[in-house]
Design an enzyme around this catalytic site. Structure first.
Site, short mmCIF file in Angstrom:
data_model
loop_
_atom_site.label_atom_id
_atom_site.label_comp_id
_atom_site.label_asym_id
_atom_site.label_seq_id
_atom_site.Cartn_x
_atom_site.Cartn_y
_atom_site.Cartn_z
N PRO A 15 -4.74 -41.65 -31.37
CA PRO A 15 -5.99 -41.09 -30.84
C PRO A 15 -7.20 -41.58 -31.62
CG PRO A 15 -4.30 -39.41 -30.97
CD PRO A 15 -3.73 -40.63 -31.63
N CYS A 16 -8.27 -41.88 -30.90
CA CYS A 16 -9.41 -42.57 -31.50
C CYS A 16 -10.49 -41.62 -32.02
CB CYS A 16 -10.03 -43.52 -30.49
SG CYS A 16 -10.74 -42.68 -29.04
#
Length: 421
Positions: A104-105
């Site tokens: 996840p960014c």
């Protein structure tokens, strides 16, 4: 034709995986994702598009942080059910060639750092890459493809940049990435047939025992310089991408509106359903789109839009809240925030006075119309915004096939890797 075998980590709804599978050069051994709507969507896609009859088993609904169970299997978990685990599927496939995916960014994004009082330094997602690394260490693929936001190159949760920690961690475990990743690694999806200005970092890692280290560094850079650019396409505009979808007509008369329906639309088009907007927002959308249509451009700068927000909504905002998509350009970056509101993704047609639909967001992410999403409208917006655009993934998959072919040829002929140098 021999197909390369891969594992997809942090798979989401399968944008990256879908692009790789579209090339016809790969088989997915297993995928891992912990959000159920995304898992259900990916399983459906694999079964209906690619004939993967055991997709319900091979797509693991699980938390990658629980590594022992991830590898060895788990039983009767209240949230995640049961599974044989990754070891079972990798052994059944007799090994893998490649691992793809990206943690996840949010922890790495510049916007996330601005909003968080500690600059996301305390966010556990800074170190989810360690679980990606654990899977790489265990199964020793020839290469990996790691996708994330450009902010990963500047994020610094502690005294060292996260990209340096990632590079050192992988090298310690026998994998290298480009020494020039800031120069080569940022890829613009709009150059690969995606109707969207979306920049992402693609890290290509290679196992160091596959050749001389200097040669490997050279061929990694050649992937970025020569192989991937071969698959670039012409730029596609927003209108080209979504302009043929049925028009959605607003209901302005209060007597004919309901709490859940503010528009008239063709219900036969999958996910082309507008979210509910109140009359205040609809009037704002109409005004902003008309301003561009008429060439007035009074509300196209941040200061003017911020004033509109303060005047119409009655509160201040540190960022400008509205943006109309320009029909003759690629879209701005589609983001997961769409699940909260669509104010920054206003349709260019003022007569429609609305934000974009999930199907329009999917098209701007380059998902095919036969890609069926499962879940609430909010969860669908979220999974689309977080996905890797399949057309970008297709180009990466094609380039990776050429890249991996070179190692197969070297193994068969004992030749050097000079084809790339």
């Amino acid at each position: 034709m021999r197909k390369y075998k891969f594992i997809d980590l942090f798979a989401g709804c399968g944008g990256l995986e879908d692009g790789f599978l579209q090339t016809g050069f790969y088989d997915c051994v297993s995928s891992v994702e912990w959000l159920k709507p995304q898992v259900d969507t990916l399983r459906k896609r694999l079964k209906e598009k690619y004939g993967v009859t055991d997709a319900d088993e091979k797509v693991l609904h699980f938390d990658i942080q629980r590594e022992e169970e991830l590898f060895n299997g788990w039983n009767n978990d209240a949230q995640f059910g049961s599974s044989f685990g990754l070891d079972y599927y990798v052994e059944k496939a007799k090994g893998i060639d490649l691992i793809i995916g990206g943690p996840p960014c949010q922890a790495y994004s510049v916007a996330g750092r601005v909003r968080d009082e500690n600059g996301m330094k305390d966010d556990y997602r800074n170190y989810l890459f360690e679980h990606y690394l654990s899977v790489v260490k265990r199964y020793r693929p020839k290469a990996f493809v790691f996708e994330n936001v450009p902010g990963i190159l500047s994020a610094k949760p502690n005294d060292k940049k996260i990209i340096e920690i990632i590079e050192e961690s992988f090298k310690k475990n026998g994998y290298i990435i480009s020494k020039h990743i800031r120069k080569y690694g940022i890829i613009d999806a709009s150059k690969y047939g995606v109707p969207q200005k979306r920049k992402r970092v693609i890290l290509l890692g290679v196992r160091t025992d596959l050749g001389d280290e200097n040669d490997l560094y050279n061929i990694i850079d050649t992937f970025y310089e020569k192989l991937l650019p071969k698959y670039q396409q012409k730029e596609i505009t927003v209108e080209e991408a979504i302009g043929d979808l049925p028009e959605i007509r607003p209901i302005w008369d209060e007597e004919n509106r309901s709490r859940n329906k503010a528009y008239v639309y063709d219900e036969s088009v999958d996910r082309h359903i507008p979210r509910y907007h109140n009359l205040r927002d609809m009037n704002i959308y109409k005004m902003l789109a008309e301003d561009i249509e008429l060439g007035n451009n009074k509300y196209t700068n941040a200061a003017a839009i911020t004033k509109i927000y303060e005047k119409k909504v009655g509160s201040k905002s540190p960022i400008h809240r509205y943006h109309v998509l320009r029909k003759d350009e690629p879209s701005t970056t589609i983001i997961a925030h769409l699940y909260k509101d669509g104010n920054r993704f206003i349709h260019y047609d003022s007569k429609q006075a609305r934000s974009i639909t999930p199907r329009e967001a999917a098209r701007l992410q380059s998902f095919d119309d036969d890609f069926k999403f499962i879940g609430s409208q909010g969860s669908v917006f979220q999974m689309i915004g977080n996905a890797v655009p399949p057309k970008l993934a297709y180009a990466i998959g094609k380039a990776m096939k050429e890249f991996l072919d070179n190692f197969e040829e070297k193994r068969d002929t004992n030749d050097s890797l000079s084809i790339y140098t």
